[in-house]
Design a protein around this motif. Structure first.
Motif, PDB file in Angstrom:
ATOM      1  N   SER A  80       0.833  -1.204   0.000  1.00 55.32           N
ATOM      2  CA  SER A  80       0.000   0.000   0.000  1.00 55.32           C
ATOM      3  C   SER A  80       0.867   1.253   0.000  1.00 55.32           C
ATOM      4  O   SER A  80       0.634   2.183  -0.780  1.00 55.32           O
ATOM      5  CB  SER A  80      -0.928   0.013   1.222  1.00 55.32           C
ATOM      6  OG  SER A  80      -1.787  -1.106   1.226  1.00 55.32           O
ATOM      7  N   GLU A  86      -4.051   0.210  -4.595  1.00 52.94           N
ATOM      8  CA  GLU A  86      -4.867   1.267  -3.997  1.00 52.94           C
ATOM      9  C   GLU A  86      -6.184   0.657  -3.547  1.00 52.94           C
ATOM     10  O   GLU A  86      -6.649  -0.333  -4.116  1.00 52.94           O
ATOM     11  CB  GLU A  86      -5.105   2.403  -4.991  1.00 52.94           C
ATOM     12  CG  GLU A  86      -5.812   1.992  -6.268  1.00 52.94           C
ATOM     13  CD  GLU A  86      -5.977   3.145  -7.232  1.00 52.94           C
ATOM     14  OE1 GLU A  86      -5.611   4.266  -6.865  1.00 52.94           O
ATOM     15  OE2 GLU A  86      -6.481   2.907  -8.349  1.00 52.94           O
ATOM     16  N   ARG A 226      -2.664   9.261   2.890  1.00 54.02           N
ATOM     17  CA  ARG A 226      -2.571   7.848   3.261  1.00 54.02           C
ATOM     18  C   ARG A 226      -2.157   7.719   4.715  1.00 54.02           C
ATOM     19  O   ARG A 226      -1.242   8.411   5.166  1.00 54.02           O
ATOM     20  CB  ARG A 226      -1.531   7.127   2.393  1.00 54.02           C
ATOM     21  CG  ARG A 226      -1.910   6.970   0.926  1.00 54.02           C
ATOM     22  CD  ARG A 226      -2.780   5.735   0.733  1.00 54.02           C
ATOM     23  NE  ARG A 226      -3.060   5.535  -0.678  1.00 54.02           N
ATOM     24  CZ  ARG A 226      -2.315   4.786  -1.476  1.00 54.02           C
ATOM     25  NH1 ARG A 226      -1.227   4.207  -1.008  1.00 54.02           N
ATOM     26  NH2 ARG A 226      -2.653   4.622  -2.736  1.00 54.02           N
ATOM     27  N   GLY A 230      -1.667   2.520   5.032  1.00 53.13           N
ATOM     28  CA  GLY A 230      -2.011   2.590   3.619  1.00 53.13           C
ATOM     29  C   GLY A 230      -3.467   2.899   3.342  1.00 53.13           C
ATOM     30  O   GLY A 230      -3.877   2.902   2.185  1.00 53.13           O
ATOM     31  N   THR A 232      -6.674   5.143   2.744  1.00 51.33           N
ATOM     32  CA  THR A 232      -6.914   6.491   2.236  1.00 51.33           C
ATOM     33  C   THR A 232      -7.822   7.272   3.183  1.00 51.33           C
ATOM     34  O   THR A 232      -8.833   6.758   3.658  1.00 51.33           O
ATOM     35  CB  THR A 232      -7.568   6.424   0.846  1.00 51.33           C
ATOM     36  OG1 THR A 232      -6.678   5.749  -0.058  1.00 51.33           O
ATOM     37  CG2 THR A 232      -7.847   7.809   0.303  1.00 51.33           C
TER      38      THR A 232
END
Length: 272
Positions: A80, A86, A226, A230, A232
């Motif tokens: 990630s 993603e 991030r 990892g 979002t």
């Protein structure tokens, strides 16, 4: 058909239910004539397997004997953080960078990337830890062929640079152009004159939404970030002066007084 007593076909956790699930064919004999009851002119396409989630990826690693419980979280974190994948709707989607890295590694290190090799290596490392294997001989057997593959990759593996121009001159050397680069910790902005110019700055992906907390007064904008794992999330471009953050873009739109994206699309259609 006796295998059906033991066989159970698994289905992905969020796959849509199948109307024919659990249905089996009746007993028939060779060359038996069958009556055509109905002909349905429908075309079906084989669906690709669903993308991994963190949970299904770890489950697959366990099934192949790759890694250990202490390394699973680190594995997900690395792929990630380095932008190899993603997250979209909890799924891990390979990025273009991830595809390129994977293809090159499989091409130049086929033995190292083999599932069975990795699982066997894990077992041998356990044997070393338990004192059943001597590590000097193990390392010699591994490194001799690996060194040859490494030398071949150094000579023949193509150097692929993913560079995207930002559209600004470097403020440090005033000669180079700023470009988006990919490093160990993901994307960052650097100078085309590297290594003569070592200027860097943080890469921010803007959403086009003003920060609900400081946007009107200080001009802060919401950017995509991030987390260390990892994941979002969204925060203010003026961090740490402004600590606004949200996990979902829908929450950002709500906090900013904007309609959901679906409603905005309807408004635009009506206006046109």
């Amino acid at each position: 058909m006796g295998f059906l007593a033991l066989y159970e076909e698994s289905r992905d956790e969020d796959a849509s239910p199948d109307e024919d699930e659990g249905r089996i064919l009746p007993e028939i004999s060779e060359n038996e004539l069958l009556n055509l009851l109905k002909l349905i002119p429908e075309q079906h396409f084989t669906q690709p397997p669903p993308r991994y989630t963190e949970a299904t990826l770890v489950r697959t690693l366990e099934e192949y004997g790759i890694g250990r419980p202490s390394t699973y979280a680190a594995t997900v974190d690395v792929i990630s953080r380095r932008d190899y994948v993603e997250r979209k709707d909890k799924r891990l989607i390979p990025t273009e960078t991830g595809k390129i890295v994977n293809d090159l590694l499989v091409q130049y290190f086929p033995d190292i990337l083999d599932y069975e090799f990795t699982a066997h290596l894990e077992d041998e490392l356990d044997d070393i830890a338990d004192g059943r294997m001597e590590w000097h001989s193990f390392l010699g057997e591994f490194y001799a062929p690996f060194e040859k593959q490494l030398e071949n990759a150094r000579k023949n593996m193509p150097r692929i640079q993913q560079e995207e121009y930002v559209g600004r001159e470097c403020p440090s050397c005033e000669d180079g152009q700023l470009i988006i680069k990919y490093g160990r910790w993901g994307k960052f902005i650097g100078c085309t004159n590297y290594p003569d110019c070592t200027y860097t700055e943080q890469y921010l992906e803007y959403t086009g939404i003003r920060c609900p907390v400081c946007g009107d007064e200080h001009g802060g904008e919401v950017v995509e970030r991030r987390s260390r794992r990892g994941r979002t999330f969204y925060g203010c471009s003026r961090y740490p002066q402004c600590e606004y953050s949200a996990w979902k873009l829908a929450d950002v739109r709500r906090d900013a007084g904007l309609p959901p994206e679906e409603d905005e699309a309807v408004i635009q259609d009506e206006a046109s």
